[in-house]
Design an enzyme around this catalytic site. Sequence first.
Site, short mmCIF file in Angstrom:
data_model
loop_
_atom_site.label_atom_id
_atom_site.label_comp_id
_atom_site.label_asym_id
_atom_site.label_seq_id
_atom_site.Cartn_x
_atom_site.Cartn_y
_atom_site.Cartn_z
N ASP A 74 -1.15 -6.10 -0.59
CA ASP A 74 -1.45 -5.46 0.69
C ASP A 74 -2.94 -5.14 0.76
OD1 ASP A 74 0.06 -4.84 2.91
OD2 ASP A 74 1.06 -3.12 1.99
N ASP A 85 0.84 -1.20 0.00
CA ASP A 85 0.00 0.00 0.00
C ASP A 85 0.87 1.25 0.00
OD1 ASP A 85 0.88 -0.23 2.59
OD2 ASP A 85 -1.08 -0.01 3.53
N GLU A 115 8.50 -4.39 11.00
CA GLU A 115 8.93 -3.06 10.52
C GLU A 115 9.41 -2.18 11.66
OE1 GLU A 115 6.37 -1.24 7.61
OE2 GLU A 115 7.50 0.64 7.66
O1 KIV Z 1 3.48 -1.14 1.64
C1 KIV Z 1 4.65 -1.53 1.76
O2 KIV Z 1 5.52 -1.22 0.93
C2 KIV Z 1 4.98 -2.35 2.91
C3 KIV Z 1 6.41 -2.71 3.13
C4 KIV Z 1 7.20 -1.53 3.48
C5 KIV Z 1 6.56 -3.82 4.10
O3 KIV Z 1 4.12 -2.72 3.64
#
Ligand code: KIV
Length: 272
Positions: A91, A52, A189
Amino acid sequence: MLYGGQSIRRVTTADLLAAKQAGDKWPMITCYDALTAGIFDETGFPVLLVGDSAAMVVYGYDSTIPITVDDLVPLVAAVERGSTRAMVVADLPFGSYQESPSQALATAIEFMKRGNAHAVKLEGGGHMAEHVRTLTQAGIAVMGHIGLTPQSVHGMGGYRVQGRGEKGKQLIEDAKALEEAGAFAIVLEVVPQELAAEITAAVSIPTIGIGAGVDTDAQVIVWQDLLGLTPGTPAKFVKQYAELRAIIKSGINDWALDVANKVYPDSAHSYN
Ligand code: KIV
């Protein structure tokens, strides 16, 4: 080796589990379009994450909060079409799953039917265990995400290191709850390196670190940060491996000057 290893089929959750058992480390990279999906796939990335983070790097928002399912599904479909070997993880956007396990299930199904996603990722620890369980019981591969969860930036009071001191215990419990609910991997994270090592040892599924030190089973990064396309000062954990912003600026400036100076197109680039 999972990274770059030959395969005549897509990478699966079983391959990722086997890599953890073998101590084989691997990279996951974000991806938002078919062209870069082809490059990353040819390079050998086992997992492509349609994050996302597209909210910022594709759509120009200042956080991941505004992006919607309809914004993200076409990007997932493009990445899947552009790749042949990598597992494509989608995501789930903010607001598309938190309400209930059944909302999470409906959204995950959208990503799988319209985007051809092979797996989905959602943010949150133990409080998301029932959501994860509902999805995994429906046969959906789910990646967890704990520590700094950007969709909760306002609730967390900003983008800050998570799990320092006593709070680390909660993250260990969260990781165990996600594993127990059936998650096949967990993103960690921006947590202290020692805590990431402890979580990695505490679960039998792969951990994927971003700003979590060297001891996680895998690493993930936003490719525009890695290759110097994102403007501004990168986060501490970002090590830039190229200066794409400068390379692009130089190339387009050379072409623009040739146009302005009537040098392009010359006869070699024109038709008779
Ligand atoms: O949205 C994204 O890029 C992420 C990563 C940073 C793990 O969730």
